[in-house]
Motif scaffolding. Structure first.
Motif, PDB file in Angstrom:
ATOM      1  N   GLN A  20      17.842  70.108  59.821  1.00  0.00           N
ATOM      2  CA  GLN A  20      17.589  71.350  59.101  1.00  0.00           C
ATOM      3  C   GLN A  20      18.769  71.750  58.212  1.00  0.00           C
ATOM      4  N   LEU A  21      19.971  71.424  58.615  1.00  0.00           N
ATOM      5  CA  LEU A  21      21.129  71.690  57.758  1.00  0.00           C
ATOM      6  C   LEU A  21      21.005  70.922  56.440  1.00  0.00           C
ATOM      7  N   ASN A  28      15.494  77.162  52.105  1.00  0.00           N
ATOM      8  CA  ASN A  28      15.866  77.834  53.351  1.00  0.00           C
ATOM      9  C   ASN A  28      15.177  77.118  54.507  1.00  0.00           C
ATOM     10  N   ALA A  29      15.934  76.799  55.527  1.00  0.00           N
ATOM     11  CA  ALA A  29      15.400  76.077  56.683  1.00  0.00           C
ATOM     12  C   ALA A  29      15.429  76.990  57.904  1.00  0.00           C
ATOM     13  N   ILE A  94      24.378  80.521  58.750  1.00  0.00           N
ATOM     14  CA  ILE A  94      23.432  80.340  59.853  1.00  0.00           C
ATOM     15  C   ILE A  94      23.316  81.687  60.547  1.00  0.00           C
ATOM     16  N   ASN A  95      22.094  82.154  60.716  1.00  0.00           N
ATOM     17  CA  ASN A  95      21.931  83.394  61.458  1.00  0.00           C
ATOM     18  C   ASN A  95      20.703  83.342  62.334  1.00  0.00           C
ATOM     19  N   MET A  96      20.740  84.189  63.349  1.00  0.00           N
ATOM     20  CA  MET A  96      19.611  84.290  64.256  1.00  0.00           C
ATOM     21  C   MET A  96      19.362  85.768  64.522  1.00  0.00           C
ATOM     22  N   GLY A  97      18.110  86.161  64.381  1.00  0.00           N
ATOM     23  CA  GLY A  97      17.725  87.537  64.647  1.00  0.00           C
ATOM     24  C   GLY A  97      17.109  87.668  66.025  1.00  0.00           C
ATOM     25  N   LYS A  98      16.560  88.837  66.287  1.00  0.00           N
ATOM     26  CA  LYS A  98      15.944  89.122  67.585  1.00  0.00           C
ATOM     27  C   LYS A  98      14.713  88.260  67.843  1.00  0.00           C
ATOM     28  N   LEU A 104      18.950  78.718  58.358  1.00  0.00           N
ATOM     29  CA  LEU A 104      20.075  77.959  57.828  1.00  0.00           C
ATOM     30  C   LEU A 104      19.970  77.860  56.312  1.00  0.00           C
ATOM     31  N   LYS A 105      21.111  78.021  55.655  1.00  0.00           N
ATOM     32  CA  LYS A 105      21.170  77.841  54.205  1.00  0.00           C
ATOM     33  C   LYS A 105      22.523  77.218  53.861  1.00  0.00           C
TER      34      LYS A 105
END
Length: 109
Positions: A20-21, A28-29, A94-98, A104-105
């Motif tokens: 995915q990277l 956007n992945a 890289i971020n992660m929400g609730k 990943l971008k």
């Protein structure tokens, strides 16, 4: 402070994160993660598991000191030689929400 509780979990997801990277250079992945696995690994109920991780040339550029989930992800990423090489000339978010969706971008510098 939580000590590397999430490293085994990130290692499990690493092959997909690596793909995915690379994909994130074009678009956007995303990757849906398993909420119950994170809850089993740590106890961040009040703080949650959300994070935002910015990496430039392999180095973290934002404050993640209080976020064990993000710190452990960065450790796993740079420990992998192929991903570490990929990160050398890239800017990555890289971020992660609730919702436990890892976003990943990546872009070349």
């Amino acid at each position: 402070m939580e000590i590397e509780k999430y490293i085994p979990l990130w290692k499990k997801y690493l092959p997909v994160i690596r793909i995915q990277l690379k994909n994130s250079l074009q678009r956007n992945a995303t990757l849906q993660l398993d909420k119950t696995e994170f809850e089993a690994a740590g106890d961040r109920d009040s703080a949650g598991y959300t994070f935002n991780l910015n990496i430039e040339k392999g180095e973290v550029t934002n404050k993640i000191r209080g976020t064990a989930v993000a710190r452990d992800l960065h450790k796993v990423l740079i420990a992998n030689s192929a991903i570490n090489e990929f990160l050398k000339d890239k800017k990555v978010n890289i971020n992660m929400g609730k919702d436990f969706i890892l976003k990943l971008k990546a872009s070349s510098m």
